[in-house]
Each structure stands twice: as C-alpha cells, then as structure tokens.
Design an enzyme around this catalytic site. Structure first.
Site, PDB file in Angstrom:
ATOM      1  N   GLU A   1       0.828  -1.190   0.000  1.00 52.45           N
ATOM      2  CA  GLU A   1       0.000   0.000   0.000  1.00 52.45           C
ATOM      3  C   GLU A   1       0.867   1.246   0.000  1.00 52.45           C
ATOM      4  OE1 GLU A   1      -2.523  -0.357   3.417  1.00 52.45           O
ATOM      5  OE2 GLU A   1      -3.639  -2.053   2.614  1.00 52.45           O
TER       6      GLU A   1
ATOM      7  N   HIS B   1      -7.817   1.322   1.948  1.00 52.84           N
ATOM      8  CA  HIS B   1      -7.565   1.146   3.387  1.00 52.84           C
ATOM      9  C   HIS B   1      -8.189   2.285   4.196  1.00 52.84           C
ATOM     10  CE1 HIS B   1      -4.605  -0.712   6.505  1.00 52.84           C
ATOM     11  NE2 HIS B   1      -5.747  -0.357   7.065  1.00 52.84           N
TER      12      HIS B   1
END
Length: 337
Positions: free
Chosen positions: A282, A301
């Site tokens: 990420e 997220h």
C-alpha cells in the site's frame, strides 16, 4: 486545516537532525508528533493541554524540537532504532492499532515503552465490511458509473443478504461487531477462530473445525485476524478454491493475511467476488493486476477512517501518555515481546 495522515500501510523512513533538538525538557509531559493524526492540529493541542501535555510537531526535520520527550507519537511511519536513539523518547505512543512500523527490538534495547490504541475503530471497520458486501451484492459501483455515463443499464439483479451464510474468520472484537451487523440483516453465522467466544455463540453462531470448512460453507467470508508471523498468508489456494462463484470475500483486516497472487489469479478467473480495503503493498502500484480484477469493489484502506474513530484515536493516544507517566500498563504492547 485538517492534518491528513499518510496512506495506511505506508511506512516511509524518517530522517532526523540531532543538532536541531537542543531545547531542554521541562517537568511537564511532552510529545513529539511525526505524522498528522487526521484531526486539526488545534484540536490535538487542546486535548493535549487538558492532559498537561506539551505538543511539538515534527512532520519534517525543519524545526528544532526537544530531545528526550515523554513520548513520540506516530501512526505508521517507519520508526527505527537510529531515530529513537537520537530522539530519546521515554515511550512511543502509536496512534494506531498495528505497531509493526516500530522497531520493537530497538525499543527493548533502549528501554522505551510502546503503547497502541486498540479497538478505536471497531464499529467503523465492521460497518465497512457490511458496506463492501452490499456494494458487491447490489452492484452499486457499476450502477453508479453507468448512470453517470448517461446510460440506464439494468443490473443482473443483485443479491439479498438475508438468509445468506456469513463466515467470520477471527472472532475478536471487530469480528464480533461485524457478526452482529450481519445478524441484523438476517444472516446465518459461522466462524473459525483460535479461540471460541461465548459472545459469538450467543448470537446463534457456530464454529467450524477448519478454515477450508468456513470457506466452503459461506456465501460471504469476512476476514478479521491481525497479521503476525503465524497468520501472514493464512488464506491461500486451499481456502480460496473452496469459494463458490457467487461467494464474496471481504477483507477489511490486513492485506498480508491473503496470498495476493492467488487472490488476483482467482478474481481474474471469476472464481468468486470480493470487497477489498487492504492490500499486501500500500498504496497499490498502478500496474498491479488486482486493480483490473472483475467482480470486486476496492477501497484504499479506509475502514478505520471515520471522524468518530479518528477522534477516539487521538484521545486514547494522549491518555496513554498520561497512563505511562503513572506507571500504568493499560494498552502497553512492548511487554508482549
């Protein structure tokens, strides 16, 4: 102006300039903050002041700050031993549930306590699990994009949640909260977890013997397990191959729980559907094939990121500093290592 935290999962190295930290410490509690906390700075400072904590913002190495503060406050920025040895905080107050960005070995060697913020986003995460399930079942993103494009395309019909079997992988606090919401939709509940919880059984849920059983029997599987050396990659081909084409995998936990290469392969083959908020890397690389996988809804997220959760996170983080000053071990995590 609101301070935005780094994208969750991002762990960038922090550089430190020792000669800038020359101001002597006062007797009051103090904290150096290296990342935005998702709420306005003035709110953070006001809450800190109420607790007798002086705040020093150090999001860059541009301004002089004191060494040897009571606490270093960080979220998920990589915090290594070299930085800690120069700042010399007495404790690290992680404004996050996960604390894998902190060099725990260095903290132990330097006798630095580490505290985290558990359960601040329990309801936020559980609600997104439901949201992603509904988005997949009712084809909401596709319908939205079609109508904005000027077309009026009727979907394939969508699917109701009522009466479906939902499998909860991990019946900790978030798993239980998620199960309660699915129960409210009229779903049947099953689970697999290291320990059986009476609270889950009281919801009418039942535990299955293996992960494979959970995936085979569920219409929706929702992942709620923390990432550890033992759980990393715990969902792979053996489990995913048990899902039906109509099944939905929901991951609002951690990307590393799932073997993403297998997940991507199966999604492209339309073996099942998915709602994913977390990924192995990420931010996700623009060329990552997970981004072109069909039959899935992706979010960056954000499960934890609600106004209410971020406010709670700041308050508990500051309370942890006060607790440390009073020798309380509530929310202390370094003693577990």
């Amino acid at each position: 102006r609101q301070c935005q935290p780094l994208p969750p999962g991002r762990a960038e190295p922090f550089t430190f300039e020792a000669d800038r930290y020359s101001e002597s410490m006062s007797s009051e509690l103090s904290a150096v903050i290296t990342q935005g906390l998702g709420v306005p700075k003035e709110v953070v400072e006001s809450l800190a002041s109420e607790r007798g904590i002086k705040i020093y913002w150090q999001e860059t190495a541009a301004k002089p700050q004191p060494i040897n503060p009571t606490a270093l406050i960080m979220v998920n920025k990589k915090t290594g031993g070299e930085f800690l040895s120069k700042l010399k905080p007495k404790m690290v107050a992680v404004a996050f549930t996960g604390y894998d960005a902190v060099d725990m070995k260095a903290c132990k060697e330097q006798k630095i306590a580490v505290y985290n913020v558990p359960a601040y986003s329990t309801d936020s995460v559980a609600e997104l699990a439901i949201g992603l399930t509904l988005a997949v079942y009712r084809e909401i993103p596709v319908s939205d994009s079609k109508i904005r494009a000027g077309t009026w395309v009727i979907s394939s019909g969508g699917t109701e949640l009522k009466g479906k079997t939902v499998g909860i992988l991990g019946t900790g606090s978030i798993g239980i909260a998620t199960a309660k919401l699915f129960k409210a939709f009229g779903c049947n509940l099953i689970a697999w977890s290291r320990t059986e919880k009476k609270e889950f059984l009281d919801l009418g849920g039942k535990y299955v013997k293996t992960k494979e059983d959970l995936f085979a029997e569920s219409d929706v599987v929702s992942l709620h397990v923390p990432v550890t050396a033992k759980t990393k990659g715990m969902v792979g081909k053996a489990e995913l191959s048990k899902l039906k084409p109509s099944s939905v995998l929901i991951n609002v936990g951690r990307g590393a729980l799932v073997q993403q290469d297998v997940l991507t392969e199966f999604l492209h083959a339309k073996k099942f559907r998915a709602g994913l908020d977390v990924f192995v890397k990420e931010p996700v690389d623009a060329k990552d094939p997970i981004l072109t996988a069909p039959n899935c809804v992706l979010t960056p997220h954000v499960a934890y990121k609600t106004t209410e959760a971020l406010s709670r996170r700041v308050q508990v983080t500051l309370d942890n500093i006060v607790s440390f000053s009073k020798s309380s071990n509530v929310n202390r995590v370094d003693t577990k290592h």
